[in-house]
Design a protein around this motif. Structure first.
Motif, PDB file in Angstrom:
ATOM      1  N   GLN A 156       0.850  -1.202   0.000  1.00 30.54           N
ATOM      2  CA  GLN A 156       0.000   0.000   0.000  1.00 30.54           C
ATOM      3  C   GLN A 156       0.880   1.244   0.000  1.00 30.54           C
ATOM      4  O   GLN A 156       1.921   1.274   0.674  1.00 30.54           O
ATOM      5  CB  GLN A 156      -0.916   0.012   1.227  1.00 30.54           C
ATOM      6  CG  GLN A 156      -1.907   1.192   1.200  1.00 30.54           C
ATOM      7  CD  GLN A 156      -2.862   1.201   2.376  1.00 30.54           C
ATOM      8  OE1 GLN A 156      -2.581   0.595   3.414  1.00 30.54           O
ATOM      9  NE2 GLN A 156      -3.978   1.886   2.237  1.00 30.54           N
ATOM     10  N   CYS A 158       1.025   5.778  -0.073  1.00 32.79           N
ATOM     11  CA  CYS A 158       0.354   7.084   0.042  1.00 32.79           C
ATOM     12  C   CYS A 158       1.294   8.124  -0.556  1.00 32.79           C
ATOM     13  O   CYS A 158       2.456   7.827  -0.853  1.00 32.79           O
ATOM     14  CB  CYS A 158       0.037   7.418   1.502  1.00 32.79           C
ATOM     15  SG  CYS A 158       1.500   7.764   2.492  1.00 32.79           S
ATOM     16  N   THR A 192      -2.914   1.778 -10.003  1.00 35.10           N
ATOM     17  CA  THR A 192      -3.794   1.945  -8.839  1.00 35.10           C
ATOM     18  C   THR A 192      -5.094   2.627  -9.265  1.00 35.10           C
ATOM     19  O   THR A 192      -5.224   3.096 -10.397  1.00 35.10           O
ATOM     20  CB  THR A 192      -3.141   2.830  -7.751  1.00 35.10           C
ATOM     21  OG1 THR A 192      -3.021   4.169  -8.271  1.00 35.10           O
ATOM     22  CG2 THR A 192      -1.790   2.304  -7.312  1.00 35.10           C
ATOM     23  N   TRP A 203      -3.732   5.358  -1.318  1.00 37.09           N
ATOM     24  CA  TRP A 203      -4.342   4.382  -2.229  1.00 37.09           C
ATOM     25  C   TRP A 203      -4.657   3.083  -1.487  1.00 37.09           C
ATOM     26  O   TRP A 203      -4.038   2.767  -0.461  1.00 37.09           O
ATOM     27  CB  TRP A 203      -3.404   4.096  -3.398  1.00 37.09           C
ATOM     28  CG  TRP A 203      -3.293   5.233  -4.365  1.00 37.09           C
ATOM     29  CD1 TRP A 203      -4.171   5.566  -5.356  1.00 37.09           C
ATOM     30  CD2 TRP A 203      -2.237   6.208  -4.433  1.00 37.09           C
ATOM     31  NE1 TRP A 203      -3.743   6.684  -6.030  1.00 37.09           N
ATOM     32  CE2 TRP A 203      -2.558   7.103  -5.496  1.00 37.09           C
ATOM     33  CE3 TRP A 203      -1.065   6.432  -3.706  1.00 37.09           C
ATOM     34  CZ2 TRP A 203      -1.734   8.180  -5.829  1.00 37.09           C
ATOM     35  CZ3 TRP A 203      -0.244   7.499  -4.039  1.00 37.09           C
ATOM     36  CH2 TRP A 203      -0.594   8.359  -5.099  1.00 37.09           C
ATOM     37  N   GLN A 204      -5.594   2.326  -2.035  1.00 36.21           N
ATOM     38  CA  GLN A 204      -5.916   1.023  -1.445  1.00 36.21           C
ATOM     39  C   GLN A 204      -4.737   0.070  -1.645  1.00 36.21           C
ATOM     40  O   GLN A 204      -3.985   0.204  -2.614  1.00 36.21           O
ATOM     41  CB  GLN A 204      -7.147   0.415  -2.139  1.00 36.21           C
ATOM     42  CG  GLN A 204      -8.437   1.144  -1.830  1.00 36.21           C
ATOM     43  CD  GLN A 204      -9.593   0.628  -2.686  1.00 36.21           C
ATOM     44  OE1 GLN A 204      -9.508  -0.436  -3.293  1.00 36.21           O
ATOM     45  NE2 GLN A 204     -10.667   1.391  -2.738  1.00 36.21           N
ATOM     46  N   SER A 205      -4.599  -0.876  -0.732  1.00 41.27           N
ATOM     47  CA  SER A 205      -3.541  -1.873  -0.909  1.00 41.27           C
ATOM     48  C   SER A 205      -3.898  -2.738  -2.118  1.00 41.27           C
ATOM     49  O   SER A 205      -5.070  -2.890  -2.459  1.00 41.27           O
ATOM     50  CB  SER A 205      -3.372  -2.723   0.347  1.00 41.27           C
ATOM     51  OG  SER A 205      -4.542  -3.466   0.577  1.00 41.27           O
TER      52      SER A 205
END
Length: 570
Positions: A156, A158, A192, A203-205
């Protein structure tokens, strides 16, 4: 950047599983007068659709032995959906020359990679041949999947303080990951989701096979581009950074905070620092079972064929018929059957294939049947080998009357009944249906497919001839899962293709068949895995090889030291 918008994560190419092959020989010919032979094994691979052999690699040379166990292994990419032909030549090395014509030929052996993997314990022993009138000894292969092929990474990310790209709002950022190739180019491997109107997105994993990210090379560059999403597809480039699988695997740390750099901005602005940062929040890696694990554990593929004998195919005695038996070339039915069957047969130890026809009137009373055995034996519809299926097919064309309608459900139900009896993971059923037209019993066929989706079973439908096959797309649940009376199929088990899309324009039948097989078989490994996973079935431990492991002892020798090795560079 249209290529980013076009990226389809479901259809992106993942590098193949890598198979390591170990080679031994026993009882080689002795070509040296005062000592034993000094053998080397040379592997050749055959191009898809061409018949050209090219050298892939060589083992080391081992001096003075007729029973070598080579240390240097061959690592090959494995594609279930391709017939990967291999040729192994054995030589006795006489000089330091890399030119093989300067050395004594000791014999050769042909096989496919699938044959090695598909044999019990993934151990194949075969006789060497090629020297008339002489026994050339045997060659033994063992195959093993490289362990890093099964690893799945979940991570994940960010970002902080990304550049603002939109006039009326903040950026809508997303990340695009690329793995680097041997030639320095990059291949997209993940994208992503887009986070709207946010310069500090989380962002989502996501989960990705490790080989998709780095093809097993942990230090290979992974490039990540940061984009601002635009509705018209002309996404704005924010910046980029590079990393590697090894760096990412350290997890959250100061090493995994990356400056996002935009080379154009850097060149123009003296005070430019960066366009924001991207941080790795979490990273974990797990192992998943693979198709090869199940095959090595003894799972057998059961292959069944069903052929359309409806009247719309045309009179088999006429050259315009799709069933026409020309003495010069195979018809489309035979080509499709041979293309798919020759690959699947490597994973079926008994090589016995049930084969059916549908849509014909049978002798003696003209009764219409939608699941008649091609060999006319209702007690045992098995044919011996793919050639046996072809023989029974040609024989049926001479005895039955083409009729109709085109009903699929009876054959699907027939194979489903067999699959129902073996749901422990020891067998997986593949039904190949070859047809020229529109299905007459669509409602019943959908019902049969929905029921079969919960069984260890896959269905391949090949459409031959010029007909419109639109209805078939409904069964191929890539876009929308097949449903019947409000019930959806548990898995996508149908793959449909029109053969005309694969026919080589120059008339190369080998290439046409290779293209067809590559496409229709590509989904089988994942369909098998999805069934096993849904039932919580794990592969059994690899089966022991059928014969004893090669002995290290040799006859007529007084020395106990390990044989000397030397390299012969190609």
């Amino acid at each position: 950047m249209a290529t980013i918008g076009d990226f389809d994560p479901l259809n992106s190419t993942v590098p193949a599983t890598k198979i390591e092959i170990t080679v031994s020989c026993r009882n080689l010919l002795d070509m040296d007068t005062f000592s034993k032979s000094d053998p080397v094994v040379v592997l050749y691979v055959q191009g898809l659709g061409t018949k050209e052999w090219r050298e892939f690699g060589r083992t080391e040379v081992i001096d003075n032995t007729l029973n070598p166990d080579f240390v240097r292994k061959f690592v090959l990419d494995f594609f279930f959906e391709e017939k990967q032909n291999l040729r192994f030549d054995v030589y006795n090395v006489d000089t330091r020359s890399s030119n093989l014509s300067k050395h004594d030929f000791l014999g050769q052996m042909f096989c496919t990679l699938g044959e090695i993997i598909g044999t019990t314990g993934s151990r194949l022993e075969r006789t060497l041949s090629g020297i008339p009138g002489k026994k050339c000894g045997t060659i033994i292969f063992t195959a093993e999947e490289l362990s890093n092929c099964r690893d799945i990474a979940t991570m994940q990310f960010c970002a902080n303080k990304l550049d603002k790209k939109d006039f009326f709002g903040k950026s809508d950022p997303f990340l695009v990951f690329y793995r680097s190739n041997e030639d320095g180019t990059f291949t997209i491997c993940h994208k992503t989701e887009v986070i709207k109107n946010n310069l500090n997105p989380v962002w989502q994993s996501f989960t990705i096979p490790v080989r998709a990210l780095c093809n097993g090379d942990y230090d290979r560059t992974v490039k990540v581009d940061v984009y601002d999403w635009d509705r018209d597809g002309s996404h704005d480039f924010i910046g980029e950074f590079t990393t590697s699988y090894r760096e990412l695997s350290r997890g959250q740390s100061q090493f995994n905070v990356y400056e996002v750099l935009n080379p154009k901005k850097k060149g123009k602005k003296k005070k430019y620092v960066n366009s924001g940062t991207v941080t790795l929040l979490s990273f974990k890696v797990e192992s998943e079972y693979t198709f090869v694990d199940f095959i090595r554990g003894g799972t057998q593929l059961n292959f069944t064929v069903a052929i359309d004998f409806t009247a719309s195919n045309g009179n088999p005695s006429q050259p315009t018929s799709l069933h026409y038996m020309s003495p010069y070339q195979m018809n489309a039915y035979a080509m499709a059957l041979k293309a798919v069957g020759e690959i699947i047969q490597d994973y079926d130890s008994d090589k016995l294939f049930p084969a059916y026809g549908f849509g014909a009137k049978l002798p003696p009373d003209g009764k219409i049947s939608h699941a008649f055995p091609l060999n006319s034996n209702t007690e045992n519809p098995n044919c011996v080998g793919i050639d046996g299926v072809l023989e029974s097919y040609f024989q049926s064309l001479r005895t039955v009357q083409l009729y109709g309608p085109t009903n699929f459900a009876p054959v699907i139900q027939q194979v489903a009944r067999c699959a129902e009896e073996v749901t422990d993971g020891s067998q997986y059923f593949v039904l190949l249906m070859i047809t020229d037209g529109v299905i007459s019993d669509m409602a019943q066929t959908k019902e049969a497919v929905v029921n079969a989706a919960s069984l260890p079973m896959s269905i391949i439908i090949v459409g031959v001839g010029p007909a419109e096959f639109d209805a078939m797309e409904e069964l191929d649940g890539d876009e929308v899962r097949v449903s019947s009376r409000g019930r959806f199929a548990e898995r996508d088990i149908v793959q449909f293709v029109p053969f005309r899309d694969y026919i080589d324009r120059s008339g190369n039948q080998v290439l046409s068949m290779a293209r067809l097989a590559k496409d229709v078989l590509a989904e089988i490994p994942d369909q098998l895995l999805s069934f096993m996973k849904s039932r919580g079935i794990e592969p059994r431990p690899p089966l022991p090889a059928t014969s004893d492991s090669p002995s290290m002892t040799t006859t007529n020798t007084t020395t106990t030291a390990a044989p000397k090795e030397r390299n012969m560079h190609a």
